[in-house]
Design a protein around this motif. Structure first.
Motif, PDB file in Angstrom:
ATOM      1  N   SER A 201      39.195  46.001  39.773  1.00 47.10           N
ATOM      2  CA  SER A 201      40.565  45.482  39.590  1.00 47.10           C
ATOM      3  C   SER A 201      40.894  45.361  38.107  1.00 47.10           C
TER       4      SER A 201
ATOM      5  N   ARG B  16      43.563  47.459  34.926  1.00 50.55           N
ATOM      6  CA  ARG B  16      44.463  46.756  33.995  1.00 50.55           C
ATOM      7  C   ARG B  16      44.053  47.002  32.545  1.00 50.55           C
TER       8      ARG B  16
ATOM      9  N   SER C 270      50.461  39.693  46.999  1.00 51.63           N
ATOM     10  CA  SER C 270      49.788  40.912  46.572  1.00 51.63           C
ATOM     11  C   SER C 270      49.742  40.989  45.059  1.00 51.63           C
TER      12      SER C 270
HETATM   13  C1  S3P Z   1      43.928  44.396  44.027  1.00 55.58           C
HETATM   14  C2  S3P Z   1      44.620  43.520  44.840  1.00 55.58           C
HETATM   15  C3  S3P Z   1      44.365  43.392  46.279  1.00 55.58           C
HETATM   16  C4  S3P Z   1      42.994  43.946  46.650  1.00 55.58           C
HETATM   17  C5  S3P Z   1      42.729  45.293  46.050  1.00 55.58           C
HETATM   18  C6  S3P Z   1      42.838  45.236  44.547  1.00 55.58           C
HETATM   19  C7  S3P Z   1      44.301  44.481  42.615  1.00 55.58           C
HETATM   20  O1  S3P Z   1      45.344  44.137  46.986  1.00 55.58           O
HETATM   21  O2  S3P Z   1      42.849  44.010  48.050  1.00 55.58           O
HETATM   22  O3  S3P Z   1      41.434  45.726  46.412  1.00 55.58           O
HETATM   23  O4  S3P Z   1      43.527  45.053  41.828  1.00 55.58           O
HETATM   24  O5  S3P Z   1      45.361  43.960  42.246  1.00 55.58           O
HETATM   25  P1  S3P Z   1      46.841  43.584  47.234  1.00 55.58           P
HETATM   26  O6  S3P Z   1      47.523  43.478  45.941  1.00 55.58           O
HETATM   27  O7  S3P Z   1      47.461  44.623  48.118  1.00 55.58           O
HETATM   28  O8  S3P Z   1      46.690  42.272  47.897  1.00 55.58           O
END
Ligand code: S3P
Length: 435
Positions: free
Chosen positions: A22, A26, A167
């Motif tokens: 994640s 970014r 999200s």
């Molecule tokens: C993520 C957010 C989550 C997560 C995904 C990665 C991110 O999804 O399930 O694996 O890096 O922002 P959602 O934003 O759809 O909740």
């Protein structure tokens, strides 16, 4: 690719999990939009993060590996990306597509984001709709907003937007678009989701205000590149924490894992289930650091009890729910997971997938619209299971296989390269019988 796993061996030793996926997305994006050079340490070649890297390169950001796990990126400035020569392929990476939709909408370029068939089926309207409200010109494949997404960037204005679903990807897409928009962008969250974007922006010196569930920034910020150390991915660590807790006589050490409070509820849940997880805070090494707290983790085998997981906790452990379902099959009592309908639109329908595959292994698990119920403990049996094209399903099933009777075959196990190419090797290094 099929992987065979036999149970019986205790797990002992140390695991290195990849740099957080994640946060990697970014870091890549904000490095490309910064001024001057950035360095990202602990960068692992995961399929998903490489998709983001390649897309940024195609839009003009120069990047090269400067040593093991060390990526250098020459920043192009906040509106410095240009029209790529071809389609930007996001593979199976939803984060790449959603975050880049926000970025590209504000850049002086034209670009198309596309993905493999499973990604084309995932909901993109959740980013297309708010970005269009900001003035973005986005054409989707259909009225429901599915990929491919063709974007003509520029001319954005800030919005005040309330997320219909919790999200972090949608929140981040809007905030990233807000950076290049005219005026103020405010995103209201119904429930807090992971805040990696907000933290990293602040760490880069971009003012981001967070108050009463609203995140606010002003367009037009500029920032300089920095040296950033990615923490280990807690979502990857979770598979080993659960594996260590389930396999008798195990003890596993995982170094420098990110413990962001909006992301680490899995630790609290495992503790509630009776697992002893020790977290020893770590400090940054050398001159690279970052805005994320980290710790070394140790987990040992334990007798587990059931839990109820619901409400505001869910976004904080959404990616860990498949492996927590495995833990629940070995826990005393009834585990209930609800308010998690988002699981239906991940890399697979994870509610249907865990119910089907763990059910085939002998678990008493029932799917509900927004979660599942697991009655434990039940002995699992080794059978042939399918990963459903989903990295987290493949890894969760591998953990289940460690406590099943007999051999388990995982079909489609190659999908782990999305987030953890060395997963099976790491399991083997701990003593598991994997072939
Ligand atoms: C993520 C957010 C989550 C997560 C995904 C990665 C991110 O999804 O399930 O694996 O890096 O922002 P959602 O934003 O759809 O909740």
């Amino acid at each position: 690719m099929d992987v065979w796993i036999r149970p019986g061996r205790r797990l002992r030793g140390e695991v290195r999990v990849p740099g957080d996926k994640s946060i990697a997305h970014r870091a890549l994006i904000l490095a490309a939009l910064g001024e001057g050079e950035s360095e990202i340490r602990g960068f692992d070649p995961l399929d998903d993060s490489l998709r983001t890297l390649e897309a940024l390169r195609a839009c003009g950001a120069a990047a090269e590996m400067a040593g093991p796990g060390m990526l250098r990126i020459a920043g192009r400035g906040p509106k410095g990306l240009g029209t790529p020569a071809g389609v930007l392929h996001c593979g199976l990476s939803g984060t790449t597509m959603r975050l880049l939709a926000g970025v590209l909408a504000g850049q002086p370029l034209a670009a198309t984001l596309d993905g493999d068939p499973p990604l084309r089926r995932r909901p993109m309207d959740r980013v297309v709709e708010p970005l269009r409200r900001m003035g973005a010109r986005i054409e989707a494949a259909d009225a429901a907003g599915h990929a491919p997404l063709s974007i003509r960037g520029g001319g954005l204005r800030g919005i005040d937007y309330t997320l219909p679903v919790a999200s972090a990807q949608v929140k981040s897409a809007i905030l990233l678009a807000g950076l290049s928009a005219e005026g103020v962008t405010v995103v209201h969250e119904p429930v807090p989701s992971r805040d990696h974007t907000e933290r990293m922006l602040r760490w880069l010196g971009v003012p981001v205000e967070v108050r009463d569930g609203a995140i606010r920034l002003v367009g037009g910020a500029r920032w300089r590149g920095r040296a950033f150390a990615l923490p280990g991915d807690i979502s990857a660590a979770a598979f080993f924490l659960v594996a260590a807790s389930l396999v008798p006589g195990s003890e596993v050490f995982i170094g420098t894992v990110g413990l962001n409070p909006t992301r680490s509820a899995v630790l609290e849940v495992l503790r509630r289930m009776g697992v002893e997880v020790i977290a020893i805070p770590t400090l940054p090494e050398g001159d690279a650091d970052g805005p994320e707290p980290t710790a070394d983790l140790v987990a040992r085998s334990a007798a587990l009890r059931a839990v109820t997981l619901e409400g505001a906790l869910i976004p904080n452990l959404i990616d860990e729910l498949p492996v927590l379902a495995v833990a629940a099959t070995q826990a005393e009592g009834v585990t209930v997971v609800r308010d998690a309908s988002e699981l239906r639109v991940k890399e697979s329908d994870r509610i249907a997938a865990v119910a089907q595959e763990l059910g085939a292994m002998g678990a008493r698990i029932e799917a509900m619209g927004d979660g599942f119920v697991v009655e434990g403990p039940t002995p699992l049996r080794g059978v042939t299971v399918d990963a459903h094209g989903d990295h987290r399903m493949a890894m969760a099933l591998a953990v289940a296989a460690l406590v099943a009777k007999g051999e388990t075959v995982i079909r489609g196990a190659e999908t782990v390269t999305k987030s953890f190419p060395g997963f099976f090797a790491a399991l083997r290094a701990l003593g598991a019988e994997v072939a």
